[in-house]
Design a protein around this motif. Structure first.
Motif, PDB file in Angstrom:
ATOM      1  N   TRP A 168       0.841  -1.191   0.000  1.00  0.00           N
ATOM      2  CA  TRP A 168       0.000   0.000   0.000  1.00  0.00           C
ATOM      3  C   TRP A 168       0.880   1.245   0.000  1.00  0.00           C
ATOM      4  CZ3 TRP A 168       0.434   3.479   3.989  1.00  0.00           C
ATOM      5  CH2 TRP A 168       1.108   3.034   5.118  1.00  0.00           C
ATOM      6  N   LEU A 169       0.271   2.354  -0.372  1.00  0.00           N
ATOM      7  CA  LEU A 169       0.965   3.627  -0.420  1.00  0.00           C
ATOM      8  C   LEU A 169      -0.048   4.725  -0.110  1.00  0.00           C
ATOM      9  CD1 LEU A 169       3.760   4.904  -1.310  1.00  0.00           C
ATOM     10  CD2 LEU A 169       2.672   5.276  -3.520  1.00  0.00           C
TER      11      LEU A 169
ATOM     12  N   LEU B 229       1.771   9.478  -4.038  1.00  0.00           N
ATOM     13  CA  LEU B 229       1.958   8.719  -5.284  1.00  0.00           C
ATOM     14  C   LEU B 229       2.912   9.404  -6.252  1.00  0.00           C
ATOM     15  CD1 LEU B 229       1.316   6.316  -7.090  1.00  0.00           C
ATOM     16  CD2 LEU B 229      -0.733   7.549  -7.864  1.00  0.00           C
ATOM     17  N   LYS B 230       2.729  10.700  -6.481  1.00  0.00           N
ATOM     18  CA  LYS B 230       3.583  11.386  -7.450  1.00  0.00           C
ATOM     19  C   LYS B 230       5.047  11.324  -7.032  1.00  0.00           C
ATOM     20  CE  LYS B 230       4.375  15.736  -9.860  1.00  0.00           C
ATOM     21  NZ  LYS B 230       4.019  17.162  -9.946  1.00  0.00           N
TER      22      LYS B 230
ATOM     23  N   LEU C 113       7.117   2.305 -17.301  1.00  0.00           N
ATOM     24  CA  LEU C 113       8.182   3.309 -17.201  1.00  0.00           C
ATOM     25  C   LEU C 113       9.420   2.679 -17.833  1.00  0.00           C
ATOM     26  CD1 LEU C 113       7.617   4.384 -13.478  1.00  0.00           C
ATOM     27  CD2 LEU C 113       6.916   5.644 -15.524  1.00  0.00           C
ATOM     28  N   ASP C 114       9.876   3.245 -18.944  1.00  0.00           N
ATOM     29  CA  ASP C 114      10.996   2.673 -19.692  1.00  0.00           C
ATOM     30  C   ASP C 114      12.202   3.581 -19.598  1.00  0.00           C
ATOM     31  OD1 ASP C 114       9.576   0.408 -20.665  1.00  0.00           O
ATOM     32  OD2 ASP C 114       8.575   1.706 -22.120  1.00  0.00           O
ATOM     33  N   GLY C 115      13.168   3.162 -18.803  1.00  0.00           N
ATOM     34  CA  GLY C 115      14.416   3.888 -18.661  1.00  0.00           C
ATOM     35  C   GLY C 115      15.568   2.955 -18.958  1.00  0.00           C
ATOM     36  N   ARG C 116      16.565   2.953 -18.070  1.00  0.00           N
ATOM     37  CA  ARG C 116      17.706   2.030 -18.194  1.00  0.00           C
ATOM     38  C   ARG C 116      17.201   0.592 -18.242  1.00  0.00           C
ATOM     39  NH1 ARG C 116      19.823  -0.643 -14.148  1.00  0.00           N
ATOM     40  NH2 ARG C 116      18.845   0.678 -12.593  1.00  0.00           N
ATOM     41  N   VAL C 117      16.160   0.320 -17.461  1.00  0.00           N
ATOM     42  CA  VAL C 117      15.399  -0.929 -17.517  1.00  0.00           C
ATOM     43  C   VAL C 117      13.934  -0.546 -17.555  1.00  0.00           C
ATOM     44  CG1 VAL C 117      17.129  -2.298 -16.279  1.00  0.00           C
ATOM     45  CG2 VAL C 117      15.301  -1.207 -15.005  1.00  0.00           C
ATOM     46  N   SER C 118      13.098  -1.479 -17.926  1.00  0.00           N
ATOM     47  CA  SER C 118      11.663  -1.216 -17.968  1.00  0.00           C
ATOM     48  C   SER C 118      10.989  -1.784 -16.731  1.00  0.00           C
ATOM     49  CB  SER C 118      11.040  -1.853 -19.212  1.00  0.00           C
ATOM     50  OG  SER C 118      11.566  -1.250 -20.366  1.00  0.00           O
ATOM     51  N   ILE C 119      10.153  -0.967 -16.121  1.00  0.00           N
ATOM     52  CA  ILE C 119       9.317  -1.442 -15.028  1.00  0.00           C
ATOM     53  C   ILE C 119       7.873  -1.074 -15.351  1.00  0.00           C
ATOM     54  CG2 ILE C 119      11.161  -1.244 -13.316  1.00  0.00           C
ATOM     55  CD1 ILE C 119       9.784   1.228 -12.226  1.00  0.00           C
ATOM     56  N   CYS C 120       6.953  -1.744 -14.712  1.00  0.00           N
ATOM     57  CA  CYS C 120       5.540  -1.452 -14.881  1.00  0.00           C
ATOM     58  C   CYS C 120       4.939  -1.200 -13.506  1.00  0.00           C
ATOM     59  CB  CYS C 120       4.823  -2.624 -15.548  1.00  0.00           C
ATOM     60  SG  CYS C 120       5.488  -3.008 -17.163  1.00  0.00           S
ATOM     61  N   VAL C 121       4.057  -0.239 -13.441  1.00  0.00           N
ATOM     62  CA  VAL C 121       3.393   0.100 -12.192  1.00  0.00           C
ATOM     63  C   VAL C 121       1.898  -0.120 -12.384  1.00  0.00           C
ATOM     64  CG1 VAL C 121       2.961   1.940 -10.517  1.00  0.00           C
ATOM     65  CG2 VAL C 121       5.146   1.858 -11.726  1.00  0.00           C
ATOM     66  N   GLU C 122       1.287  -0.826 -11.442  1.00  0.00           N
ATOM     67  CA  GLU C 122      -0.167  -0.989 -11.426  1.00  0.00           C
ATOM     68  C   GLU C 122      -0.677  -0.365 -10.141  1.00  0.00           C
ATOM     69  OE1 GLU C 122      -1.820  -4.867 -12.009  1.00  0.00           O
ATOM     70  OE2 GLU C 122      -0.593  -5.233 -13.773  1.00  0.00           O
ATOM     71  N   ILE C 123      -1.728   0.436 -10.273  1.00  0.00           N
ATOM     72  CA  ILE C 123      -2.269   1.137  -9.122  1.00  0.00           C
ATOM     73  C   ILE C 123      -3.751   0.858  -9.022  1.00  0.00           C
ATOM     74  CG2 ILE C 123      -2.633   3.401  -8.085  1.00  0.00           C
ATOM     75  CD1 ILE C 123      -0.132   4.286  -9.640  1.00  0.00           C
ATOM     76  N   SER C 124      -4.186   0.496  -7.819  1.00  0.00           N
ATOM     77  CA  SER C 124      -5.592   0.255  -7.574  1.00  0.00           C
ATOM     78  C   SER C 124      -6.343   1.580  -7.605  1.00  0.00           C
ATOM     79  CB  SER C 124      -5.786  -0.411  -6.212  1.00  0.00           C
ATOM     80  OG  SER C 124      -7.160  -0.466  -5.888  1.00  0.00           O
ATOM     81  N   CYS C 125      -7.490   1.570  -8.215  1.00  0.00           N
ATOM     82  CA  CYS C 125      -8.305   2.775  -8.264  1.00  0.00           C
ATOM     83  C   CYS C 125      -9.155   2.922  -7.001  1.00  0.00           C
ATOM     84  CB  CYS C 125      -9.210   2.736  -9.492  1.00  0.00           C
ATOM     85  SG  CYS C 125      -8.250   2.690 -11.001  1.00  0.00           S
ATOM     86  N   LEU C 126      -9.151   1.913  -6.176  1.00  0.00           N
ATOM     87  CA  LEU C 126      -9.925   1.947  -4.947  1.00  0.00           C
ATOM     88  C   LEU C 126      -9.093   2.580  -3.842  1.00  0.00           C
ATOM     89  CD1 LEU C 126     -11.419  -1.651  -5.156  1.00  0.00           C
ATOM     90  CD2 LEU C 126     -12.448   0.498  -5.948  1.00  0.00           C
ATOM     91  N   ASP C 127      -9.589   3.660  -3.309  1.00  0.00           N
ATOM     92  CA  ASP C 127      -8.914   4.408  -2.259  1.00  0.00           C
ATOM     93  C   ASP C 127      -9.512   3.986  -0.925  1.00  0.00           C
ATOM     94  OD1 ASP C 127      -8.255   6.450  -0.389  1.00  0.00           O
ATOM     95  OD2 ASP C 127      -7.931   7.851  -2.025  1.00  0.00           O
ATOM     96  N   GLU C 128      -8.673   3.446  -0.037  1.00  0.00           N
ATOM     97  CA  GLU C 128      -9.136   3.014   1.273  1.00  0.00           C
ATOM     98  C   GLU C 128      -8.544   3.941   2.326  1.00  0.00           C
ATOM     99  OE1 GLU C 128      -8.475  -1.131   1.986  1.00  0.00           O
ATOM    100  OE2 GLU C 128      -8.969  -1.646  -0.078  1.00  0.00           O
ATOM    101  N   GLU C 129      -9.338   4.917   2.764  1.00  0.00           N
ATOM    102  CA  GLU C 129      -8.918   5.878   3.780  1.00  0.00           C
ATOM    103  C   GLU C 129      -7.620   6.580   3.403  1.00  0.00           C
ATOM    104  OE1 GLU C 129      -8.969   4.121   7.681  1.00  0.00           O
ATOM    105  OE2 GLU C 129     -10.860   3.115   7.291  1.00  0.00           O
ATOM    106  N   GLY C 130      -7.479   6.953   2.150  1.00  0.00           N
ATOM    107  CA  GLY C 130      -6.296   7.671   1.694  1.00  0.00           C
ATOM    108  C   GLY C 130      -5.142   6.788   1.258  1.00  0.00           C
ATOM    109  N   ASP C 131      -5.307   5.472   1.343  1.00  0.00           N
ATOM    110  CA  ASP C 131      -4.268   4.532   0.924  1.00  0.00           C
ATOM    111  C   ASP C 131      -4.712   3.815  -0.348  1.00  0.00           C
ATOM    112  OD1 ASP C 131      -2.850   5.165   3.227  1.00  0.00           O
ATOM    113  OD2 ASP C 131      -3.674   3.485   4.356  1.00  0.00           O
ATOM    114  N   ILE C 132      -3.725   3.480  -1.190  1.00  0.00           N
ATOM    115  CA  ILE C 132      -4.002   2.727  -2.413  1.00  0.00           C
ATOM    116  C   ILE C 132      -3.050   1.539  -2.480  1.00  0.00           C
ATOM    117  CG2 ILE C 132      -4.972   4.608  -3.789  1.00  0.00           C
ATOM    118  CD1 ILE C 132      -2.173   5.026  -4.968  1.00  0.00           C
ATOM    119  N   ASP C 133      -3.466   0.522  -3.194  1.00  0.00           N
ATOM    120  CA  ASP C 133      -2.607  -0.634  -3.428  1.00  0.00           C
ATOM    121  C   ASP C 133      -1.791  -0.383  -4.685  1.00  0.00           C
ATOM    122  OD1 ASP C 133      -3.415  -2.196  -1.236  1.00  0.00           O
ATOM    123  OD2 ASP C 133      -5.218  -2.831  -2.306  1.00  0.00           O
ATOM    124  N   VAL C 134      -0.521  -0.770  -4.628  1.00  0.00           N
ATOM    125  CA  VAL C 134       0.399  -0.556  -5.744  1.00  0.00           C
ATOM    126  C   VAL C 134       1.178  -1.840  -5.986  1.00  0.00           C
ATOM    127  CG1 VAL C 134       2.383   0.788  -6.554  1.00  0.00           C
ATOM    128  CG2 VAL C 134       0.650   1.888  -5.130  1.00  0.00           C
TER     129      VAL C 134
END
Length: 110
Positions: free
Chosen positions: A7-8, A13-14, A54-75
């Motif tokens: 969670w985050l 997030l930014k 996100l494609d830089g030196r290596v590629s990573i992928c980020v998935e973020i839950s659209c469901l906000d639980e008391e200001g927290d999101i799953d990532v």
């Protein structure tokens, strides 16, 4: 690909995305952040998760839950298995952004 998930604080997030982009030498900018904002709003109506590469030196992928639980999101962050240090680096960034409140207007200093 390997995966880290947890969670985050949504308000952090930014900053989190900026810092993991720095790890892979990707130039995360306002257009990326705009894509996240629009994608999260659109995904709420379509599905539960928003996916962004996100494609830089290596590629990573980020998935973020659209469901906000008391200001927290799953990532979820997916990264190449051949980058063993990246797991620890992402975990360190995650720890910081879950323990501190960071301004949503955060920007990197060049």
């Amino acid at each position: 690909m390997q995966q880290i998930e947890g969670w985050l604080k949504r308000g952090n997030l930014k900053g989190f995305l900026l810092m993991i982009s720095e790890l892979i030498e990707y130039g995360f900018d306002d257009s990326d952040w705009g894509a996240f904002q629009v994608g999260l709003e659109s995904a709420v109506q379509v599905e539960d998760w928003f996916y962004y590469p996100l494609d830089g030196r290596v590629s990573i992928c980020v998935e973020i839950s659209c469901l906000d639980e008391e200001g927290d999101i799953d990532v979820k962050v997916f990264f190449p298995a051949e980058e063993p240090c990246l797991r620890q680096q992402i975990r360190a960034v995650w720890m910081v952004f879950n323990r501190l409140d960071v301004s949503p207007d955060v920007q990197l200093i060049d």
